[in-house]
Motif scaffolding. Structure first.
Motif, mmCIF file in Angstrom:
data_model
loop_
_atom_site.group_PDB
_atom_site.id
_atom_site.type_symbol
_atom_site.label_atom_id
_atom_site.label_comp_id
_atom_site.label_asym_id
_atom_site.label_seq_id
_atom_site.Cartn_x
_atom_site.Cartn_y
_atom_site.Cartn_z
ATOM 1 N N ARG A 60 0.838 -1.265 0.157
ATOM 2 C CA ARG A 60 0.000 -0.030 0.046
ATOM 3 C C ARG A 60 0.815 1.221 -0.059
ATOM 4 O O ARG A 60 0.499 2.281 -0.916
ATOM 5 N N MET A 61 1.877 1.296 0.774
ATOM 6 C CA MET A 61 2.878 2.292 0.897
ATOM 7 C C MET A 61 3.493 2.672 -0.374
ATOM 8 O O MET A 61 3.327 3.675 -1.044
ATOM 9 N N ARG A 62 4.183 1.351 -0.901
ATOM 10 C CA ARG A 62 4.663 1.523 -2.261
ATOM 11 C C ARG A 62 3.760 2.265 -3.366
ATOM 12 O O ARG A 62 4.177 3.158 -4.192
ATOM 13 N N GLN A 63 2.430 2.014 -3.301
ATOM 14 C CA GLN A 63 1.642 2.037 -4.393
ATOM 15 C C GLN A 63 1.402 3.653 -4.115
ATOM 16 O O GLN A 63 1.071 4.401 -5.088
ATOM 17 N N TYR A 64 1.007 4.191 -2.780
ATOM 18 C CA TYR A 64 0.954 5.318 -2.369
ATOM 19 C C TYR A 64 2.205 6.307 -2.814
ATOM 20 O O TYR A 64 1.941 7.326 -3.590
ATOM 21 N N ILE A 65 3.278 6.158 -2.643
ATOM 22 C CA ILE A 65 4.581 6.698 -2.958
ATOM 23 C C ILE A 65 4.471 6.787 -4.406
ATOM 24 O O ILE A 65 4.623 7.888 -5.386
ATOM 25 N N GLY A 66 4.211 5.673 -5.222
ATOM 26 C CA GLY A 66 4.054 5.895 -6.894
ATOM 27 C C GLY A 66 2.914 6.795 -7.359
ATOM 28 O O GLY A 66 3.437 7.659 -8.121
ATOM 29 N N LYS A 87 4.537 6.404 -15.134
ATOM 30 C CA LYS A 87 3.797 5.037 -14.804
ATOM 31 C C LYS A 87 4.610 4.106 -14.124
ATOM 32 O O LYS A 87 5.608 3.834 -14.730
ATOM 33 N N ILE A 88 4.480 3.972 -12.796
ATOM 34 C CA ILE A 88 5.588 2.959 -12.227
ATOM 35 C C ILE A 88 4.834 1.578 -11.839
ATOM 36 O O ILE A 88 3.788 1.376 -11.544
ATOM 37 N N ASN A 89 5.440 0.624 -12.517
ATOM 38 C CA ASN A 89 4.970 -0.768 -12.319
ATOM 39 C C ASN A 89 5.858 -1.640 -11.423
ATOM 40 O O ASN A 89 7.013 -1.978 -11.967
ATOM 41 N N MET A 97 7.842 7.063 -18.570
ATOM 42 C CA MET A 97 7.718 8.421 -18.434
ATOM 43 C C MET A 97 7.464 8.835 -20.016
ATOM 44 O O MET A 97 7.670 8.340 -21.017
ATOM 45 N N GLN A 98 6.606 9.843 -19.963
ATOM 46 C CA GLN A 98 5.803 10.697 -21.144
ATOM 47 C C GLN A 98 5.990 12.009 -20.648
ATOM 48 O O GLN A 98 5.445 12.503 -19.866
ATOM 49 N N VAL A 99 6.569 12.643 -21.580
ATOM 50 C CA VAL A 99 6.733 14.079 -21.751
ATOM 51 C C VAL A 99 6.030 14.901 -22.803
ATOM 52 O O VAL A 99 6.838 14.441 -24.024
ATOM 53 N N ASN A 100 5.057 15.753 -22.875
ATOM 54 C CA ASN A 100 4.663 16.447 -23.985
ATOM 55 C C ASN A 100 5.252 17.906 -23.761
ATOM 56 O O ASN A 100 4.631 18.653 -23.104
ATOM 57 N N SER A 132 10.168 15.007 -7.552
ATOM 58 C CA SER A 132 8.980 14.046 -7.407
ATOM 59 C C SER A 132 9.284 12.981 -6.425
ATOM 60 O O SER A 132 8.418 12.860 -5.479
ATOM 61 N N LEU A 133 10.354 12.170 -6.502
ATOM 62 C CA LEU A 133 10.616 10.950 -5.633
ATOM 63 C C LEU A 133 10.889 11.728 -4.271
ATOM 64 O O LEU A 133 10.659 11.149 -3.130
#
Length: 168
Positions: A60-66, A87-89, A97-100, A132-133
């Motif tokens: 849960r914590m890992r998902q929250y951080i992502g 998107k972290i899998n 990562m995608q940047v526009n 961000s991290l």
């Protein structure tokens, strides 16, 4: 029946009281060992339950951080007129990562690979990812060395703005 008669003959000379005493002593020892075994099994089950709870909490914590990292990345990209997604899998241990670029004015190139970016764009995107991290994981301080090497003056200004915003 023959086996039974042999067993009787084998124990015929033994005193009944002595056999009873040995039986009771061994039964008492057996019961004590069984009680110990039950205690060990109960402790083992409790440890398994604790481990499972820790694993669930970690996921849960890992998902929250992502999710939090992805939101911060998008925000930092917006501060420089871009749209960005991460998107972290966790199962695949991957980060997409995608940047526009030029998202505010419409159009603009979409990049999924940092090799397609200029040096300044890559520096800013990397800084956005790192910040961000850092925003998602508590740390008493952050040190960045020469993060702005390939940035132009506008990206450098925006980068400092992000870092100052993060500090507040």
């Amino acid at each position: 029946e023959r086996v039974y008669q042999l067993q009787l003959a084998e124990h015929a000379d033994e005193d009944y009281e002595e056999v009873t005493r040995r039986y009771r002593a061994r039964k008492k020892n057996y019961m004590r060992k069984m009680a110990e075994m039950e205690m060990v099994e109960a402790e083992f089950k409790a440890l398994q339950a604790c481990r499972n709870l820790r694993q669930q909490t970690f996921k849960r914590m890992r998902q929250y951080i992502g999710v939090r990292t992805s939101l911060h990345f998008a925000r930092y990209q917006e501060m420089n007129g871009r749209a960005g997604k991460i998107k972290i899998n966790h199962n695949k241990s991957s980060l997409d990562m995608q940047v526009n670029f030029n998202a505010n004015g419409g159009g603009g190139k979409q990049v999924r690979d940092a090799a397609q970016m200029s040096g300044g764009e890559r520096s800013y995107t990397t800084l956005s990812l790192l910040m961000s991290l850092t925003s998602s994981v508590d740390s008493p301080f952050t040190i960045m060395d020469e993060f702005d090497v390939f940035m132009d003056e506008m990206q450098r200004k925006t980068s400092f703005k992000i870092m100052m915003t993060l500090g507040n």
